[in-house]
Design a protein around this motif. Structure first.
Motif, short mmCIF file in Angstrom:
data_model
loop_
_atom_site.label_atom_id
_atom_site.label_comp_id
_atom_site.label_asym_id
_atom_site.label_seq_id
_atom_site.Cartn_x
_atom_site.Cartn_y
_atom_site.Cartn_z
N GLN A 155 8.66 20.71 96.17
CA GLN A 155 7.41 21.13 95.92
C GLN A 155 6.33 20.49 96.72
N LYS A 159 4.43 20.68 99.64
CA LYS A 159 2.71 20.83 99.38
C LYS A 159 1.32 19.83 99.82
N ASP A 173 13.56 25.51 95.92
CA ASP A 173 12.28 25.52 95.27
C ASP A 173 11.82 26.24 95.27
N PHE A 174 11.90 27.52 96.36
CA PHE A 174 11.26 28.77 96.69
C PHE A 174 12.14 29.50 96.62
N HIS A 190 6.99 25.01 87.73
CA HIS A 190 7.00 24.68 89.15
C HIS A 190 5.79 24.43 89.24
N GLN A 196 4.39 29.05 96.51
CA GLN A 196 5.47 30.20 95.66
C GLN A 196 4.90 31.23 96.04
N GLU A 218 12.18 30.08 102.75
CA GLU A 218 13.02 29.11 101.79
C GLU A 218 14.04 30.11 102.51
#
Length: 417
Positions: A155, A159, A173-174, A190, A196, A218
């Motif tokens: 994540q 980012k 993670d998503f 999260h 997300q 994802e």
């Protein structure tokens, strides 16, 4: 031509025999580029291509290539983050054989500075960049990224990536839209809730249009892929009841990743099969999310995965209750109609049961429907080939070639079939 055994399938199966093991609507999609070993599925020779990302009919068409919005003409320049794991290696194998993708960056923090061929000798002949640490990666000449890092680390890394990049993430993670549900199942909050909100679930047969317009895709889990492909269309069509869905699933060992773990030693798993993640496997909320979306009401399943002593491959056996007036043959015909135009989802017929060996190393999901001996119930069997990576033992992540197809749709804005 269907075998005589298939033609003589028991009447209780409820599935009408058709021409060919996949039915009369099936066209051999395997001729053309880089054919490899042939596997016999009933009477049909199923060929596994060196690059199994997509069909040669669409994948190499001039029209698709002309529509690619990339900085380097008709080639998509790729970075693979976490290239030294099993997932990364499989992606590299697929990409290296593909004329429309070029690998520009590969990261592996612990093996930074090494040549990829020294980590995976079977790929030593490929012309690939040296491995670098993520912090040293240069994304200025990259169009798209495969993220093959363990969940919980992805994540924050995603980012920090440049906004121009198309991203396909494998980390899980998503996958869960509800960040509170993510925290419940993954044990920590999260770390990129704003991402997300824009992430698109990447099961191409079910979400192709959304993938075309996405920046972050994802990739689905392997168990959820083998389960959602048959069940989502049936739930949407209200052909099965939403209660008492029971799923018994089995997977090979490579899903646990490349790291040394006592539980995965040959002496621990040889001549054995065992259940794991009982009532607590992290794919449960992902599967329920997809089925709930299809039903537009909450769906709860009973799901138990098992570890098999084999390298790769996955079988999901699903036990479902039929809606009033519905037969097992109705389920079969609906799945046949749903996936008639799909290159990689195939139905067997009659009494033929899918085997994991039928799909090993390929992009296919093969399934069949059987009438249960218990009135009002049906059994659905689905197999996919999975080789996946995760930092934790027995956490299965993804059928890799499904992810390749997501990226193809994402970058070329075209069908992946």
């Amino acid at each position: 031509m269907a075998s005589s055994a298939a033609a003589a399938a028991p009447a209780r199966a409820g599935l009408a025999p058709q021409n060919g093991i996949f039915g009369s609507n099936s066209k051999p999609p395997f001729a053309g580029f880089m054919l490899k070993t042939a596997q016999q599925v009933g009477s049909l020779s199923l060929r596994v291509r060196g690059s199994v990302a997509s069909s040669p009919r669409k994948l190499f068409s001039p029209k698709a290539a002309a529509g690619a919005a990339t900085k380097s003409g008709d080639r998509v320049r790729i970075a693979v983050l976490g290239a030294s794991g099993y997932t990364g290696a499989e992606i590299v194998r697929i990409l290296a054989n593909h004329p429309q993708f070029e690998i520009k960056v590969m990261t592996a923090d612990r093996k930074a500075g090494e040549q990829f061929g020294s980590v995976f000798p079977h790929l030593i002949s490929q012309d690939l960049p040296s491995l670098v640490a993520v912090k040293d990666a240069d994304f200025s000449g990259v169009d798209a990224v495969f993220c093959c890092l363990p969940h919980g680390t992805t994540q924050e890394i995603i980012k920090g990536l440049p906004r121009h990049l198309k991203i396909v993430d494998l980390s899980a993670d998503f996958r869960l839209r509800d960040i509170n549900e993510y925290a419940e199942w993954y044990g920590h909050s999260h770390r990129a809730p704003e991402l997300q909100e824009e992430a698109v679930y990447g099961l191409t047969e079910l979400h192709r249009d959304d993938i075309r317009n996405a920046r972050l895709v994802e990739n689905p889990g392997c168990y959820p892929t083998s389960i959602q492909l048959p069940l989502v269309p049936l739930v949407k069509a209200k052909l099965i009841k939403l209660t008492n869905i029971i799923i018994d699933a089995k997977s090979g060992v490579s899903g646990a990743g490349r790291g040394a773990k006592e539980a995965n030693l040959y002496t621990e798993i040889a001549e054995s099969i065992h259940a794991y993640g009982i009532t607590s496997h992290r794919h449960v909320p992902e599967i329920e999310q997809g089925l709930t979306d299809a039903a537009e009401s909450k769906v709860t399943i009973s799901f138990t995965p098992h570890l098999m002593c084999m390298k790769r491959g996955m079988q999901s056996t699903m036990y479902v209750e039929l809606a009033s007036g519905v037969t097992a043959n109705d389920l079969y015909e609906h799945l046949k109609s749903t996936y008639e135009g799909e290159e990689f989802v195939k139905l067997l017929h009659g009494s033929k049961a899918p085997h994991t060996s039928h799909v090993a190393g390929s992009n296919y999901c093969i399934m069949n429907v059987f009438e249960d001996r218990i009135p009002g119930r049906a059994i659905i069997i689905s197999v996919v080939s999975t080789l996946s990576y995760h930092a934790e033992a027995f956490s299965k992540i993804t059928p890799l070639t499904y992810m390749m197809r997501s990226l193809y749709v994402l970058c070329f804005n075209s069908a992946d079939r």
